[in-house]
Write a protein that holds these residues in place. Structure first.
Motif, short mmCIF file in Angstrom:
data_model
loop_
_atom_site.label_atom_id
_atom_site.label_comp_id
_atom_site.label_asym_id
_atom_site.label_seq_id
_atom_site.Cartn_x
_atom_site.Cartn_y
_atom_site.Cartn_z
N MET A 489 37.92 48.52 42.01
CA MET A 489 39.09 49.33 42.34
C MET A 489 39.90 48.70 43.47
N LYS A 490 39.19 48.13 44.47
CA LYS A 490 39.90 47.44 45.54
C LYS A 490 40.66 46.24 44.99
N GLU A 491 40.01 45.47 44.10
CA GLU A 491 40.69 44.33 43.50
C GLU A 491 41.88 44.78 42.66
N PHE A 492 41.70 45.89 41.95
CA PHE A 492 42.81 46.40 41.14
C PHE A 492 43.98 46.85 42.01
N GLU A 493 43.66 47.48 43.16
CA GLU A 493 44.74 47.90 44.05
C GLU A 493 45.45 46.70 44.65
N ASN A 494 44.72 45.61 44.87
CA ASN A 494 45.35 44.43 45.45
C ASN A 494 46.14 43.61 44.42
N LEU A 495 45.95 43.87 43.12
CA LEU A 495 46.69 43.13 42.10
C LEU A 495 48.17 43.49 42.13
N PRO A 496 49.04 42.59 41.73
CA PRO A 496 50.48 42.92 41.71
C PRO A 496 50.79 43.97 40.65
N LYS A 497 51.69 44.89 40.98
CA LYS A 497 52.04 45.99 40.09
C LYS A 497 53.33 45.75 39.31
N ASP A 498 53.92 44.58 39.48
CA ASP A 498 55.21 44.31 38.84
C ASP A 498 55.08 43.75 37.42
N VAL A 499 53.86 43.65 36.91
CA VAL A 499 53.67 43.13 35.55
C VAL A 499 54.06 44.24 34.57
N SER A 500 54.94 43.94 33.67
CA SER A 500 55.44 44.96 32.74
C SER A 500 54.55 45.04 31.51
N ARG A 501 54.73 46.11 30.77
CA ARG A 501 53.95 46.33 29.56
C ARG A 501 54.40 45.39 28.44
N SER A 502 55.63 45.00 28.49
CA SER A 502 56.16 44.16 27.42
C SER A 502 55.45 42.80 27.37
N ALA A 503 55.05 42.30 28.56
CA ALA A 503 54.36 41.01 28.59
C ALA A 503 53.03 41.10 27.85
N TYR A 504 52.29 42.19 28.13
CA TYR A 504 51.02 42.37 27.42
C TYR A 504 51.27 42.56 25.92
N THR A 505 52.36 43.29 25.59
CA THR A 505 52.65 43.52 24.17
C THR A 505 52.98 42.21 23.46
N MET A 506 53.80 41.37 24.11
CA MET A 506 54.14 40.08 23.50
C MET A 506 52.89 39.21 23.34
N ARG A 507 52.04 39.28 24.36
CA ARG A 507 50.81 38.48 24.26
C ARG A 507 49.93 38.97 23.12
N ILE A 508 49.84 40.29 22.99
CA ILE A 508 49.04 40.86 21.89
C ILE A 508 49.64 40.46 20.55
N LEU A 509 50.98 40.50 20.43
CA LEU A 509 51.63 40.12 19.17
C LEU A 509 51.39 38.65 18.84
N GLU A 510 51.41 37.81 19.89
CA GLU A 510 51.12 36.39 19.65
C GLU A 510 49.70 36.21 19.15
N ILE A 511 48.78 36.95 19.80
CA ILE A 511 47.38 36.85 19.38
C ILE A 511 47.23 37.36 17.95
#
Length: 580
Positions: A489-511
């Motif tokens: 949870m600490k590592e998750f809180e320290n992760l950047p929050k500016d990553v959008s959902r579309s990036a994960y979606t595009m990555r999933i579509l590529e996969i």
């Protein structure tokens, strides 16, 4: 595939699906978990559609079929274009389940993940607000008192401090012992027992008293658990029986301690009487005139009072005159006084020696008297026993003499009595044998039953110990996982929050596209493999037929020609190599 499955599992956990920590891929999903995941996603995507569906798989086959059809229809209503039916959920296929879950995760609204992380309930909201306040206060740097602004004085001021002073508290507690008087106990707790905040004498002692009371309860519970695990289980008793047995043993020990403590008091009560008897004995031997009240007990004040006020007037006058003569005057020297004192000390020591000798003589006489008394008592007991034996023999002889005048009739009666007694003994022995056989069988049965119970109890005891060990191991694993969870949870809180959902979606579509290409190549390879297998099968059949025909022709000629016989052997060896 592993990254896609991790993303899907993380999204399903955000929707409220209970996915275990050891599940790392969609291949490990069971039918129950698939149904729960699909229903949770439907409830987040379309609440009216998902609320009418059950998240648990029913036990009946017909109910499972209906639930699978309802889920398939709901997914089709959302726009799912793939093949779906009740078999998708009951007889899961990894590619179909992965594609269905990917479709549902893409349909999830973006704010669902944020909403699922929000705590629900008053207690969770209170804990969250406390945690936010603590984080905010920790984020502010410390400032010296002289440089603090007004808003920092409230958070960084030390405040009023109190010493840790605890007092005993009385809290409502219902036990089995108070079950009979439960109404009275409730009435006392309701009408007479003060609140916890009003029981301490000072209001500042309330937190300390509560902490102390809670610590005592925790320590008592931990001690009871350790004692039960170490000694209670070995006693093979229930917890109530073990407590009652321990309470009885403690009461017995307290009674013994009280009896031992009360014994000196009884001895002190009997001591004056024994001292008085000894003084009277000394007086009878003429020793009381010297010692007086030497053996009587009392304080220094009582002895002084007796020597001062209980003597005769003449003796008192003589003592006063002797004291007046003993006082040093101007004509007497200190040496005469010391010599007189030494003479008095020597006379007193001589009197003390005489008294001790007289005491030793009296003690020896007392020992002789006690020994003679014990000897006389033993002789008296022996005479009494011999007298009782003689009286019994005299009584028997008297009865015999009384029976002598009518000896024949008495002998007949005695013979009849003996025969009747023998018959009675025989009948009683037969009755006893009749009763004894079932009792022996019952004893054997109970003995076997008790041995089986002991084996069962020992087995259960070992199982209980194993369960305790597993519970401890599970608790340790839970603590480790909780620490790992906090770290993540600490590592998750320290992760950047500016990553959008579309990036994960595009990555999933590529996969997914790569997966489709891999599927096409796999299908091509499979079709080529099938063609090669068909050719191999046809060639193998042709080879077998050719060998059968050749074998038949060569075998006919092998009987006549030696060279053909060798070729037949080579043909058989070639066939064996081919089969291997």
């Amino acid at each position: 595939m592993e990254e896609v499955d991790k993303i899907l599992i993380h999204s399903l956990r955000q929707t409220g699906t209970d996915v275990a920590e050891d599940i790392q891929s969609v291949k490990q999903f069971t039918s129950e978990l698939i149904v729960e995941a699909v229903v949770r996603c439907l409830r987040v995507i379309d609440p009216p559609l998902g609320n009418g569906l059950s998240a648990t798989l029913p036990p009946g086959m017909s109910a499972r079929f209906r639930l699978g059809m309802s889920l398939a229809q709901a997914c089709q209503d959302l726009g799912y274009k793939g093949e779906i039916g009740y078999q998708t959920f009951l007889y899961s296929n990894e590619p179909e389940i992965r594609s269905l879950l990917m479709f549902l995760v893409e349909k999830l609204p973006r704010e669902s993940a944020e909403a699922s992380d929000q705590p629900t309930g008053k207690l969770a909201l209170l804990q969250k607000s406390i945690a936010d306040q603590i984080k905010a206060q920790l984020a502010v740097s410390w400032v010296p008192p002289s440089c603090r602004l007004p808003f920092l004085c409230q958070t960084q001021s030390p405040g009023v401090s109190h010493s840790f002073h605890s007092q005993p508290l009385s809290l409502p507690h219902f036990s089995k012992a108070s079950g009979k008087n439960l109404k009275e106990v409730k009435k006392y707790y309701k009408d007479f027992l003060l609140p916890v905040t009003a029981q301490p004498s000072q209001h500042s002692s309330v937190p300390a008293s509560l902490l102390e009371h809670h610590a005592l309860e925790l320590s008592a519970a931990q001690e009871w658990e350790n004692e039960w695990n170490s000694q209670g289980l070995l006693s093979r008793l229930s917890p109530e029986d073990y407590r009652s047995r321990k309470r009885a043993r403690l009461q017995k020990r307290i009674l013994e301690q009280l009896r031992v403590a009360a014994q000196p008091c009884l001895d002190s009560q009997n001591a004056p009487r024994s001292g008085q008897d000894l003084a009277e004995l000394l007086h009878s031997f003429g020793g009381a005139s010297i010692g007086g009240n030497v053996l009587t007990k009392g304080t220094r004040f009582t002895h002084t009072e007796k020597f001062t006020f209980t003597q005769d007037p003449e003796k008192a006058a003589q003592q006063m005159a002797a004291a007046a003569n003993s006082l040093p005057n101007s004509h007497q020297s200190e040496e005469d006084l010391r010599a007189r004192q030494q003479e008095e000390v020597a006379s007193l020591q001589q009197q003390l020696q005489q008294l001790s000798l007289r005491m030793e003589e009296v003690g020896g006489d007392i020992k002789k008297f006690t020994q003679s008394i014990s000897q006389v008592s033993d002789e008296l007991k022996q005479w009494e026993a011999s007298n009782m034996e003689k009286e019994a023999s005299v009584r028997v002889k008297k009865q015999t003499v009384d029976l002598l005048p009518d000896a024949e009739n008495n002998l007949a009666k005695l013979q009849a009595l003996v025969e009747s007694s023998a018959k009675r003994v025989a009948s009683l022995s037969s009755q006893w044998e009749k009763h004894r056989a079932p009792l022996v069988e019952e004893h054997q049965r109970l003995k076997e039953l008790s041995s089986s119970h002991e084996l069962e109890s020992s087995r259960k005891l070992s199982e209980i110990k194993d369960l305790h060990d597993k519970i401890r191991q599970s608790a340790e694993d839970a603590k480790k996982k909780e620490g790992l969870y906090k770290q993540l949870m600490k590592e998750f809180e320290n992760l950047p929050k500016d990553v959008s959902r579309s990036a994960y979606t595009m990555r999933i579509l590529e996969i997914v596209g790569n997966i489709k290409k891999q599927k096409e190549e796999i299908t091509k390879i499979l079709s080529d493999t099938k063609d090669l297998q068909k050719e191999i099968n046809s060639l193998t059949g042709k080879l077998d037929r050719t060998f059968a025909v050749t074998d038949e022709l060569v075998f006919k000629d092998a009987k006549k020609d030696e060279s053909v016989r060798k070729s037949y052997k080579y043909l058989a060896a070639l066939h064996e190599v081919k089969e291997k």
